[in-house]
Design an enzyme around this catalytic site. Structure first.
Site, PDB file in Angstrom:
ATOM      1  N   GLU A   1       0.822  -1.219   0.000  1.00 58.05           N
ATOM      2  CA  GLU A   1       0.000   0.000   0.000  1.00 58.05           C
ATOM      3  C   GLU A   1       0.854   1.266   0.000  1.00 58.05           C
ATOM      4  O   GLU A   1       0.502   2.253  -0.631  1.00 58.05           O
ATOM      5  CB  GLU A   1      -0.982   0.002   1.175  1.00 58.05           C
TER       6      GLU A   1
HETATM    7  N1  ADE Z   1      -4.863  -3.831  -4.740  1.00 57.58           N
HETATM    8  C1  ADE Z   1      -4.620  -3.703  -3.453  1.00 57.58           C
HETATM    9  N2  ADE Z   1      -4.251  -2.445  -3.160  1.00 57.58           N
HETATM   10  C2  ADE Z   1      -4.269  -1.781  -4.304  1.00 57.58           C
HETATM   11  C3  ADE Z   1      -3.995  -0.441  -4.659  1.00 57.58           C
HETATM   12  N3  ADE Z   1      -3.630   0.451  -3.741  1.00 57.58           N
HETATM   13  N4  ADE Z   1      -4.122  -0.082  -5.945  1.00 57.58           N
HETATM   14  C4  ADE Z   1      -4.496  -1.000  -6.852  1.00 57.58           C
HETATM   15  N5  ADE Z   1      -4.759  -2.259  -6.580  1.00 57.58           N
HETATM   16  C5  ADE Z   1      -4.656  -2.644  -5.318  1.00 57.58           C
END
Ligand code: ADE
Length: 284
Positions: free
Chosen positions: A53
């Site tokens: 993240e």
């Molecule tokens: N899957 C999990 N987190 C994500 C994010 N921040 N952006 C895109 N796909 C994701």
């Protein structure tokens, strides 16, 4: 559903049960057919979720993918990252940019070890006390690591809601969107639901004139729009389609002044992407 802008007195009207159900069906039908596999979606390990993240905050999935895998291979848990040398952490971060995120990630690991007994806190509120973790990131971590029904907006989620619920509007404020995120959330499967929203939002970006232009937060969210990387792409595409363009023609196409793009065209020439003959650019 069309939503009329709220006055200072009014709240955004709640969507009807039917429109919530229709919206959920659309998003889920899309996701069933178009789910994007990603390595960090194969795990709920809080450390892996935090790393991904933070990396995904300002960097696209394709660029994060390999960097994430190399990073968690070298630093497999909070303890490993907490005791690593910053030099080495930064070396592995190369190519992702915004190095302060790497420093924050190391500090997060140190705090998790020193203040939380090695376990990532599972509440949004406590997560926001960690460096580099604002409300949206704390909420996404809570959803993806702990399957908690947190409520948040990021750029792809914003695009979905503006497209579906604010079709005739401009200057849509996130405060107008948040109640809809909450009302439509799949509380039994928040983790999967947010994957679905993000993938659907990414697809809408490719299909539509970006609905986020109608967000009040658009310019703040889109530093990339004016970036060199984006200018390079736009200039190359234009010159490919219009060989022997002058700097004025290129600048006009981009709605910029010649001085704004000269450094970039200059670099493209030096690097051999463009050639300049009699003050006109063409692709080599
Ligand atoms: N899957 C999990 N987190 C994500 C994010 N921040 N952006 C895109 N796909 C994701």
């Amino acid at each position: 559903v069309k939503i009329i802008p709220p006055t200072t007195e009014e709240q955004t009207p709640a969507p009807s049960k039917d429109s919530i159900a229709a919206f959920r069906r659309t998003v889920k039908a899309f996701f069933r057919k178009n789910r994007r596999p990603m390595p960090w979606r194969e795990t709920a390990d809080p450390y892996h979720i935090v790393v991904s993240e933070i990396m995904l905050q300002q960097t696209q999935v394709e660029r994060v993918w390999d960097k994430y895998l190399a990073f968690v291979r070298r630093f497999p848990d909070f303890q490993a990252l907490a005791s690593a040398r910053l030099q080495e952490v930064l070396a592995l971060w190369q190519g992702l940019g915004y190095n302060r995120r790497a420093i924050a990630l190391k500090k997060i690991s140190e705090t998790v070890i020193a203040a939380h007994g090695g376990a990532l806190p599972a509440s949004v509120e406590t997560l926001t006390t960690l460096p580099g973790i604002g409300h949206a990131t704390a909420s996404s971590i809570a959803a993806f690591a702990f399957n908690l029904p947190s409520v948040f907006i990021e750029t792809n989620i914003r695009r979905v809601f503006i497209h579906h619920f604010f079709d005739d509007r401009t200057d849509v404020h996130d405060n107008e969107i948040l109640p809809l995120v909450e009302a439509t959330l799949d509380r039994k499967h928040p983790r999967e639901w947010y994957y679905a929203l993000m993938d659907y939002g990414t697809a809408l970006k490719k299909e539509l004139p970006n609905p986020n232009r109608r967000s009040k937060h658009y310019t703040k969210q889109s530093k990339f729009e004016g970036s060199t990387r984006q200018k390079r792409g736009a200039i190359l595409r234009f010159v490919l389609a219009h060989p022997n363009s002058t700097i004025h023609a290129i600048a006009k196409h981009l709605s910029l002044a010649p001085a704004d793009i000269l450094p970039t065209t200059g670099r493209l020439v030096t690097e051999g992407f463009l050639q300049l003959t009699k003050k006109r650019y063409h692709v080599v």
